[in-house]
Design a protein around this motif. Structure first.
Motif, PDB file in Angstrom:
ATOM      1  N   UNK A  74      52.077  15.978 -54.284  1.00 18.99           N
ATOM      2  CA  UNK A  74      52.014  17.428 -54.157  1.00 18.99           C
ATOM      3  C   UNK A  74      51.235  17.820 -52.906  1.00 18.99           C
ATOM      4  N   UNK A  75      50.044  17.232 -52.746  1.00 16.89           N
ATOM      5  CA  UNK A  75      49.173  17.647 -51.640  1.00 16.89           C
ATOM      6  C   UNK A  75      49.664  17.133 -50.306  1.00 16.89           C
ATOM      7  N   UNK A  76      50.350  15.995 -50.314  1.00 15.57           N
ATOM      8  CA  UNK A  76      50.802  15.450 -49.034  1.00 15.57           C
ATOM      9  C   UNK A  76      52.040  16.158 -48.511  1.00 15.57           C
ATOM     10  N   UNK A  77      52.814  16.730 -49.418  1.00 19.15           N
ATOM     11  CA  UNK A  77      54.061  17.340 -48.978  1.00 19.15           C
ATOM     12  C   UNK A  77      53.936  18.775 -48.494  1.00 19.15           C
ATOM     13  N   UNK A  78      52.728  19.347 -48.537  1.00 20.77           N
ATOM     14  CA  UNK A  78      52.621  20.770 -48.222  1.00 20.77           C
ATOM     15  C   UNK A  78      51.388  21.076 -47.378  1.00 20.77           C
ATOM     16  N   UNK A  79      51.500  22.097 -46.544  1.00 20.54           N
ATOM     17  CA  UNK A  79      50.325  22.498 -45.759  1.00 20.54           C
ATOM     18  C   UNK A  79      49.534  23.559 -46.525  1.00 20.54           C
ATOM     19  N   UNK A  80      48.250  23.689 -46.174  1.00 21.62           N
ATOM     20  CA  UNK A  80      47.391  24.681 -46.821  1.00 21.62           C
ATOM     21  C   UNK A  80      47.981  26.084 -46.709  1.00 21.62           C
ATOM     22  N   UNK A  81      48.434  26.428 -45.486  1.00 24.14           N
ATOM     23  CA  UNK A  81      48.927  27.783 -45.268  1.00 24.14           C
ATOM     24  C   UNK A  81      50.159  28.078 -46.124  1.00 24.14           C
ATOM     25  N   UNK A  82      50.999  27.052 -46.252  1.00 22.49           N
ATOM     26  CA  UNK A  82      52.208  27.201 -47.069  1.00 22.49           C
ATOM     27  C   UNK A  82      51.830  27.474 -48.526  1.00 22.49           C
ATOM     28  N   UNK A  83      50.837  26.746 -49.018  1.00 25.16           N
ATOM     29  CA  UNK A  83      50.440  26.903 -50.416  1.00 25.16           C
ATOM     30  C   UNK A  83      49.791  28.264 -50.651  1.00 25.16           C
ATOM     31  N   UNK A  85      50.416  30.873 -48.975  1.00 29.23           N
ATOM     32  CA  UNK A  85      51.516  31.834 -48.928  1.00 29.23           C
ATOM     33  C   UNK A  85      52.243  31.901 -50.280  1.00 29.23           C
ATOM     34  N   UNK A  86      52.417  30.747 -50.931  1.00 27.56           N
ATOM     35  CA  UNK A  86      53.092  30.737 -52.238  1.00 27.56           C
ATOM     36  C   UNK A  86      52.293  31.517 -53.278  1.00 27.56           C
ATOM     37  N   UNK A  87      50.962  31.409 -53.208  1.00 28.59           N
ATOM     38  CA  UNK A  87      50.128  32.159 -54.153  1.00 28.59           C
ATOM     39  C   UNK A  87      50.288  33.654 -53.881  1.00 28.59           C
ATOM     40  N   UNK A  88      50.317  34.014 -52.618  1.00 34.72           N
ATOM     41  CA  UNK A  88      50.413  35.422 -52.237  1.00 34.72           C
ATOM     42  C   UNK A  88      51.777  36.009 -52.588  1.00 34.72           C
ATOM     43  N   UNK A  89      52.832  35.294 -52.227  1.00 34.58           N
ATOM     44  CA  UNK A  89      54.174  35.869 -52.302  1.00 34.58           C
ATOM     45  C   UNK A  89      55.004  35.351 -53.470  1.00 34.58           C
ATOM     46  N   UNK A  90      54.490  34.317 -54.169  1.00 32.60           N
ATOM     47  CA  UNK A  90      55.250  33.730 -55.273  1.00 32.60           C
ATOM     48  C   UNK A  90      56.255  32.710 -54.772  1.00 32.60           C
ATOM     49  N   UNK A  91      56.774  31.912 -55.702  1.00 33.27           N
ATOM     50  CA  UNK A  91      57.779  30.911 -55.343  1.00 33.27           C
ATOM     51  C   UNK A  91      58.583  30.580 -56.597  1.00 33.27           C
ATOM     52  N   UNK A  92      59.895  30.738 -56.534  1.00 35.97           N
ATOM     53  CA  UNK A  92      60.763  30.497 -57.692  1.00 35.97           C
ATOM     54  C   UNK A  92      60.190  31.146 -58.961  1.00 35.97           C
ATOM     55  N   UNK A  93      59.817  30.311 -59.942  1.00 33.65           N
ATOM     56  CA  UNK A  93      59.305  30.852 -61.204  1.00 33.65           C
ATOM     57  C   UNK A  93      57.857  31.328 -61.141  1.00 33.65           C
ATOM     58  N   UNK A  94      57.211  31.096 -60.024  1.00 32.07           N
ATOM     59  CA  UNK A  94      55.811  31.537 -59.932  1.00 32.07           C
ATOM     60  C   UNK A  94      55.753  32.960 -59.384  1.00 32.07           C
ATOM     61  N   UNK A  95      55.037  33.831 -60.108  1.00 31.56           N
ATOM     62  CA  UNK A  95      54.958  35.220 -59.649  1.00 31.56           C
ATOM     63  C   UNK A  95      54.091  35.356 -58.401  1.00 31.56           C
ATOM     64  N   UNK A  96      54.292  36.440 -57.666  1.00 34.54           N
ATOM     65  CA  UNK A  96      53.443  36.737 -56.510  1.00 34.54           C
ATOM     66  C   UNK A  96      52.124  37.328 -56.985  1.00 34.54           C
ATOM     67  N   UNK A  97      51.059  37.018 -56.269  1.00 30.57           N
ATOM     68  CA  UNK A  97      49.749  37.496 -56.709  1.00 30.57           C
ATOM     69  C   UNK A  97      49.110  38.509 -55.759  1.00 30.57           C
ATOM     70  N   UNK A  98      49.843  38.910 -54.721  1.00 30.01           N
ATOM     71  CA  UNK A  98      49.220  39.833 -53.758  1.00 30.01           C
ATOM     72  C   UNK A  98      48.775  41.131 -54.408  1.00 30.01           C
ATOM     73  N   UNK A  99      49.449  41.465 -55.484  1.00 27.09           N
ATOM     74  CA  UNK A  99      49.154  42.716 -56.171  1.00 27.09           C
ATOM     75  C   UNK A  99      47.856  42.619 -56.973  1.00 27.09           C
ATOM     76  N   UNK A 100      47.553  41.422 -57.474  1.00 31.82           N
ATOM     77  CA  UNK A 100      46.402  41.257 -58.363  1.00 31.82           C
ATOM     78  C   UNK A 100      45.168  40.712 -57.679  1.00 31.82           C
ATOM     79  N   UNK A 101      45.377  39.923 -56.618  1.00 29.89           N
ATOM     80  CA  UNK A 101      44.257  39.227 -56.004  1.00 29.89           C
ATOM     81  C   UNK A 101      44.205  39.531 -54.515  1.00 29.89           C
ATOM     82  N   UNK A 102      43.008  39.803 -54.009  1.00 30.71           N
ATOM     83  CA  UNK A 102      42.864  40.041 -52.571  1.00 30.71           C
ATOM     84  C   UNK A 102      43.075  38.721 -51.832  1.00 30.71           C
TER      85      UNK A 102
END
Ligand code: HEC
Length: 124
Positions: A74-83, A85-102
């Motif tokens: 998991x950690x080797x296949x992805x960059x920090x910025x990409x991850x 971004x996934x928290x901020x904008x969501x990815x597939x089944x994962x919801x975006x969190x920009x609305x809830x978290x600064x």
């Protein structure tokens, strides 16, 4: 007479301390050592699990297949910025969190999962 007064004061004191105990028990933030730990438990653990293995109750129940955050692949296949971004904008089944978290809270959460779940940390 004075004995009645003492009993009333005693009952009052007991119920007040019970109330204070109840408030502490109900407020979940008192159970976590830090804000970021609380945020992880509140926003992420339902899917990713308390230990980041992707086995949280909601994730399992709804078959969302949350990422296992504890594997080397998991950690080797992805960059920090990409991850982040996934928290901020969501990815597939994962919801975006920009609305809830600064942005700052998201970065803190990212740092938290990186420090706690990534196996054998590299030096970088
Ligand atoms: C509703 C369930 C759900 C919740 C809540 C959730 N996630 Fe996820 N998460 C997922 C799923 C599903 C994936 C896999 C997405 C994929 O790779 O297609 C994922 C993937 C990820 C990834 C990898 C993204 C990537 O680019 O590969 C990270 C990092 C992550 N989650 C962090 C978090 C953090 C931090 C939180 C809390 C703020 C959180 N997740 C909350 C379901 C969830």
């Amino acid at each position: 007479m004075i004995r009645h007064l003492l009993i009333i004061v005693g009952i009052f004191a007991a119920s007040m301390s019970w109330l204070i105990w109840l408030c502490r028990a109900v407020d979940p933030s008192t159970r976590y050592g830090s804000e970021v730990e609380y945020n992880y438990a509140r926003y992420c653990a339902g899917c990713h699990g308390a230990n980041g293995q992707g086995n949280g109750r909601i994730g399992r129940f709804k078959k969302l297949e949350p990422a296992n955050l504890t594997t080397t692949e998991f950690w080797e296949g992805r960059t920090d910025e990409q991850l982040i971004h996934s928290i901020d904008a969501g990815k597939d089944n994962m919801p975006a969190f920009f609305y809830y978290l600064t942005d700052e809270e998201q970065r803190e959460l990212f740092k938290f999962i990186k420090e706690n779940f990534r196996p054998t940390p590299r030096r970088d």
